[in-house]
Scaffold this motif. Structure first.
Motif, mmCIF file in Angstrom:
data_model
loop_
_atom_site.group_PDB
_atom_site.id
_atom_site.type_symbol
_atom_site.label_atom_id
_atom_site.label_comp_id
_atom_site.label_asym_id
_atom_site.label_seq_id
_atom_site.Cartn_x
_atom_site.Cartn_y
_atom_site.Cartn_z
ATOM 1 N N GLN A 130 82.055 -12.341 -94.164
ATOM 2 C CA GLN A 130 82.962 -13.326 -94.617
ATOM 3 C C GLN A 130 83.135 -13.562 -95.972
ATOM 4 O OE1 GLN A 130 81.960 -16.743 -92.616
ATOM 5 N NE2 GLN A 130 82.520 -16.050 -90.644
ATOM 6 N N GLN A 143 93.015 -8.341 -100.870
ATOM 7 C CA GLN A 143 91.733 -7.816 -100.587
ATOM 8 C C GLN A 143 92.140 -6.608 -99.701
ATOM 9 O OE1 GLN A 143 91.010 -11.356 -97.706
ATOM 10 N NE2 GLN A 143 90.920 -10.003 -96.219
ATOM 11 N N THR A 145 89.401 -4.690 -96.993
ATOM 12 C CA THR A 145 88.024 -4.501 -96.403
ATOM 13 C C THR A 145 87.736 -3.305 -95.574
ATOM 14 O OG1 THR A 145 89.010 -5.636 -94.279
ATOM 15 C CG2 THR A 145 87.860 -7.069 -96.222
ATOM 16 N N TYR A 146 86.619 -2.991 -95.023
ATOM 17 C CA TYR A 146 86.242 -1.831 -94.418
ATOM 18 C C TYR A 146 86.845 -0.475 -95.162
ATOM 19 C CZ TYR A 146 85.041 -5.158 -90.898
ATOM 20 O OH TYR A 146 84.534 -6.329 -90.264
ATOM 21 N N GLU A 166 90.734 -0.349 -86.228
ATOM 22 C CA GLU A 166 90.416 -0.010 -84.669
ATOM 23 C C GLU A 166 91.287 1.248 -84.176
ATOM 24 O OE1 GLU A 166 90.450 -3.292 -85.331
ATOM 25 O OE2 GLU A 166 88.154 -3.716 -85.005
ATOM 26 N N MET B 27 94.658 -6.268 -78.174
ATOM 27 C CA MET B 27 93.245 -5.766 -78.044
ATOM 28 C C MET B 27 92.829 -6.520 -76.980
ATOM 29 S SD MET B 27 92.982 -3.877 -80.730
ATOM 30 C CE MET B 27 91.220 -3.775 -81.077
ATOM 31 N N TYR B 83 100.021 -5.004 -89.412
ATOM 32 C CA TYR B 83 98.918 -6.092 -89.975
ATOM 33 C C TYR B 83 98.658 -5.806 -91.480
ATOM 34 C CZ TYR B 83 94.912 -8.315 -91.101
ATOM 35 O OH TYR B 83 93.572 -9.293 -91.564
ATOM 36 N N ALA B 85 96.270 -8.684 -94.230
ATOM 37 C CA ALA B 85 95.309 -9.776 -94.397
ATOM 38 C C ALA B 85 96.245 -10.998 -94.979
ATOM 39 C CB ALA B 85 94.370 -9.625 -95.230
ATOM 40 N N THR B 109 87.355 -8.264 -84.373
ATOM 41 C CA THR B 109 87.714 -6.863 -84.773
ATOM 42 C C THR B 109 87.651 -6.871 -86.140
ATOM 43 O OG1 THR B 109 90.066 -7.511 -84.502
ATOM 44 C CG2 THR B 109 89.020 -6.752 -82.724
ATOM 45 N N HIS B 110 87.897 -5.402 -86.844
ATOM 46 C CA HIS B 110 88.213 -5.392 -88.159
ATOM 47 C C HIS B 110 89.117 -6.281 -88.577
ATOM 48 C CE1 HIS B 110 86.219 -1.450 -88.987
ATOM 49 N NE2 HIS B 110 85.221 -2.105 -88.375
ATOM 50 N N THR B 111 90.261 -6.518 -87.871
ATOM 51 C CA THR B 111 91.629 -7.306 -88.067
ATOM 52 C C THR B 111 91.077 -8.752 -88.224
ATOM 53 O OG1 THR B 111 93.274 -5.771 -87.232
ATOM 54 C CG2 THR B 111 93.739 -8.076 -87.321
ATOM 55 N N ARG B 113 88.226 -10.270 -88.507
ATOM 56 C CA ARG B 113 87.250 -10.441 -89.388
ATOM 57 C C ARG B 113 87.733 -10.373 -90.668
ATOM 58 N NH1 ARG B 113 82.063 -7.899 -89.944
ATOM 59 N NH2 ARG B 113 80.596 -9.157 -89.240
ATOM 60 N N ASP B 114 88.983 -9.497 -90.996
ATOM 61 C CA ASP B 114 89.752 -9.207 -92.220
ATOM 62 C C ASP B 114 90.293 -10.928 -92.674
ATOM 63 O OD1 ASP B 114 90.343 -7.908 -94.396
ATOM 64 O OD2 ASP B 114 92.457 -7.988 -93.386
ATOM 65 N N PHE B 115 91.082 -11.320 -91.566
ATOM 66 C CA PHE B 115 91.566 -12.504 -92.161
ATOM 67 C C PHE B 115 91.258 -13.750 -91.747
ATOM 68 C CE2 PHE B 115 93.539 -12.428 -87.802
ATOM 69 C CZ PHE B 115 93.566 -13.867 -87.391
ATOM 70 N N ALA B 129 80.603 -16.481 -87.643
ATOM 71 C CA ALA B 129 80.744 -15.031 -87.307
ATOM 72 C C ALA B 129 80.336 -14.599 -86.107
ATOM 73 C CB ALA B 129 80.456 -14.169 -88.722
ATOM 74 N N THR B 168 84.662 -16.042 -84.842
ATOM 75 C CA THR B 168 85.013 -14.739 -84.474
ATOM 76 C C THR B 168 84.120 -14.593 -83.463
ATOM 77 O OG1 THR B 168 83.610 -13.686 -86.131
ATOM 78 C CG2 THR B 168 86.203 -14.356 -86.599
ATOM 79 N N ALA B 260 86.242 3.764 -81.822
ATOM 80 C CA ALA B 260 86.582 2.738 -80.949
ATOM 81 C C ALA B 260 85.313 2.755 -79.851
ATOM 82 C CB ALA B 260 87.681 3.241 -80.051
ATOM 83 N N THR B 266 78.170 -3.993 -85.017
ATOM 84 C CA THR B 266 79.508 -3.875 -85.604
ATOM 85 C C THR B 266 80.483 -3.022 -84.793
ATOM 86 O OG1 THR B 266 78.593 -1.983 -87.041
ATOM 87 C CG2 THR B 266 78.886 -4.253 -88.014
#
Ligand SMILES: Cc1cc2nc3c(=O)[nH]c(=O)nc-3n(C[C@H](O)[C@H](O)[C@H](O)COP(=O)(O)OP(=O)(O)OC[C@H]3O[C@@H](n4cnc5c(N)ncnc54)[C@H](O)[C@@H]3O)c2cc1C
Ligand SMILES: Nc1ncnc2c1ncn2[C@@H]1O[C@H](COP(=O)(O)O)[C@@H](O)[C@H]1O
Lengths: 263, 341
Positions: A130, A143, A145-146, A166, B27, B83, B85, B109-111, B113-115, B129, B168, B260, B266
């Protein structure tokens, strides 16, 4: 147009995962006695930052928020090629959750005049991931990320990234200044050069930044500004497994038959 | 909000679940969350609200009602697809500040956790988290539980004086609900507060292929670094066992298999009857994702590999020999009834 960007990398000192032993009295992991090392994913962040500088010029500064002993990870960062490094340390920071941690690092990034802040995917001790989005949110910056790879387009004040999403990948262009979180394991961190290593060990002194230096009030940082608190910790008993090692495939199949997973 | 960000918590109510969709595909973790959150809203006597963001996402909102939401809030605009952020964070933040939900749950998910941080930071909300358990206590306070220290400890995180209480949640830990086409609920379109001109990023390309769901698999053969780029032996074994293929992060990072299918901290949490780890060392981050499996089998040529500590049955040997051998025996003895799905 951005020239000679200042790239600031966030690195954190954590207990060494590989060296965490089992406490003989309790049978549980004993992290307190594990040596402190640089968070593994931060090595990928450092490598990404150094590779970016190789391409764009400018400088790479490492920053860590932690106790004075965290200077060790700054030494490692300087040995690997960072131009300088800052220790962000103050008793007032104690008990910070991710909200004040990212505020403090955001203030430091501003104080260091960062164009790009590069972080790891997550830490192995608190593993929230975070902090990088938190820094970006506090600063109102873009930003990424990943991130698997970076492509600078400084003439347009843009940093382009290939991101892992994903089920696939995407290419995203973000306006500078920007916070980047590099996906763990995405690059091969370089080794430290001998010269740099000697300099880091013998001459290097980190820049030191306190809450006052960063213009942060007591109630904006540390425990007071942390919305979350730990309500309790329960030890989880390890899952019971048979731990039988079969002599050969026949033996393995015989055991599996007994479990009824295989009829 | 006061100077230190604390608020009058009594002004906040309802549980929100973010329904993550990309191009209309939802998802699965969103449905898992709706199901689990319905237990909380029942206890609290409050509404379960689905938050749907995207372009042309009425179907998603209807599906959310069928999956248990009492209401759905829909932010529908081209700015939200694909998508990014900053637009998601800004829209979500504006809604949270205006409507004051007590609890907000987002898939880890990455999404998600991203926003999530782009909502929690300006709202000065508590954000926990990657939770694996959620409850509310008698005062309605969220107890967000997450594994810490390599899964040896379950920490309970509380957020007493700030709102919303955000978390999350790891994909695969809860069961998804089945849709009920007769369920009814209110769908409300909300004001879109984001303007394309104010965004700070642009998606130039997006390529999404395999979004396989390994969380529902009954049998899994997972590949790791030991496979050295050649997944054939493991595939052969998976076919014989009628199992789905999964992987360690190492195998994913090397590009041998899609992300996937990653199991672990993670990646996904899986709970098959049988989990066969092929050439996987057994790092804590991997093992965390397979602990709920029935029988665990390890194939590894290093007798000291930690995976043997987490397996019921192990075999020390070269996977390139053991896998085909095992597969052949299973086929020959007709041990597994292979279904064609
Ligand atoms: C923040 C963070 C998050 C992470 N999240 C995850 C996660 O979600 N999931 C995950 O899996 N990992 C995760 N990891 C990575 C994890 O720490 C390990 O690095 C990873 O799981 C190693 O993968 P592996 O065991 O497949 O590969 P390796 O470590 O390369 O191990 C390969 C194994 O194969 C064996 N082997 C080699 N050749 C053969 C052969 N011919 N026959 C049989 N056996 C053979 C070796 O003895 C070895 O045990 C994470 C790490 C970090 C820092
Ligand atoms: N105390 C800290 N000092 C410097 N950087 C940090 C600190 N905490 C987190 N970070 C950065 O943020 C990333 C994600 O950390 P986390 O959100 O704690 O999982 C790390 O990989 C670091 O790059």
């Amino acid at each position: 147009m951005t020239t000679d960007p200042t790239i600031v990398v966030g690195v954190k000192q954590v207990p060494d995962d590989d060296e965490v032993g089992i406490d003989p009295d309790t049978g549980h992991l004993d992290r307190a006695s594990a040596p402190a090392v640089m968070n593994r994913p931060d090595r990928n962040a450092l490598e990404a930052a150094l590779a970016l500088r190789d391409e764009t010029g400018g400088e790479v500064l490492a920053m860590t928020m932690g106790p004075p002993t965290a200077t060790d990870v700054l030494e490692t960062a300087v040995a690997l090629g960072c131009d300088d490094a800052a220790l962000i340390s103050d008793r007032k920071f104690a008990g910070s959750d991710t909200w004040p941690t990212s505020l403090t690092l955001a203030a430091a990034a501003e104080a260091l005049d960062a164009d790009v802040v590069v972080c790891g995917e997550e830490t192995t001790d608190s593993s929230t991931g975070q902090v990088p989005p938190g820094i970006a949110a506090h600063l109102g910056w873009a930003q990424l990320t990943y991130v698997e790879a970076l492509e600078p387009e400084l003439e347009d004040d843009t940093l382009v990234a290939i991101r892992d999403v994903e089920g696939g990948h995407e290419v995203v262009a973000a306006d500078l200044p920007v916070v980047v979180a590099v996906a763990y394991g995405e690059n091969e961190p370089r080794a430290a050069g001998l010269h740099r290593k000697l300099y880091a060990e013998n001459e290097f002194e980190p820049l030191e930044l306190s809450a006052d230096d960063l213009g942060l009030d007591e109630n904006e940082v540390g425990m007071d500004a942390s919305p979350t608190e730990v309500g309790g910790m329960e030890t989880v008993e390890p899952v019971e497994r048979e731990r039988e090692v079969a002599d050969d495939v026949d033996d393995l199949l015989a055991s599996l038959r007994e479990t009824e997973v295989l009829a | 909000m006061s100077d230190d960000g604390t608020v009058d918590v009594d002004e906040y109510s309802d549980v929100w679940v973010f329904v993550e969709s990309h191009d209309g595909d939802v998802m699965n973790v969103s449905w898992e969350l709706l199901n689990e959150a319905s237990i909380l809203t029942e206890q609290l006597g409050e509404d379960l609200v689905a938050l749907v963001v995207g372009e042309g996402c009425d179907d998603v909102a209807e599906a959310a009602i069928e999956r248990g939401a009492d209401r759905a809030l829909v932010a529908d605009d081209p700015v939200f697809e694909p998508y990014r952020a900053d637009p998601y964070g800004e829209q979500f933040r504006a809604l949270v500040e205006k409507r004051k939900p007590a609890i907000v749950l987002i898939g880890g998910t990455h999404t998600g956790r991203d926003f999530a941080g782009r909502v929690a930071v300006p709202a000065h909300a508590g954000l926990t988290a990657d939770c694996t358990e959620i409850d509310v206590d008698e005062d309605g306070l969220l107890q967000a539980r997450r594994p810490a220290f390599g899964g040896n400890v379950l920490a309970t995180i509380l957020c007493k004086d700030h709102r919303p209480q955000m978390a999350t949640i790891r994909p695969g830990v809860f069961e998804a609900s089945d849709p009920d086409p007769d369920r009814e609920g209110e769908i409300e379109r909300v004001d879109v507060v984001v303007d394309e001109a104010d965004t700070m990023s642009a998606v130039r390309e997006r390529e999404v292929g395999d979004t396989a769901d390994i969380t529902e698999a009954d049998r899994i053969v997972a590949v790791g670094g030991g496979c050295d780029g050649d997944l054939e032996p493991a595939r052969r074994l998976a076919d014989a066992l009628d199992a789905d293929l999964a992987a360690s992060r190492k195998a994913v990072d090397e590009g041998w298999i899609e992300g996937a299918r990653q199991v672990g901290q993670t990646g996904k949490t899986v709970r098959p009857d049988l989990y066969v780890a092929v050439g996987i060392s057994g790092a804590v981050q991997h093992v965390e994702g397979l602990n709920d499996s029935g029988v665990v089998v390890a194939i590894n040529n290093d007798p000291n590999a930690p995976i043997f500590e987490h397996a019921d049955y192990g075999i020390v040997g070269d996977l390139f020999e053991v896998c085909p051998d095992l597969a052949e025996r299973i086929d020959a003895e007709g041990l597994v009834e292979v279904t064609n799905d």
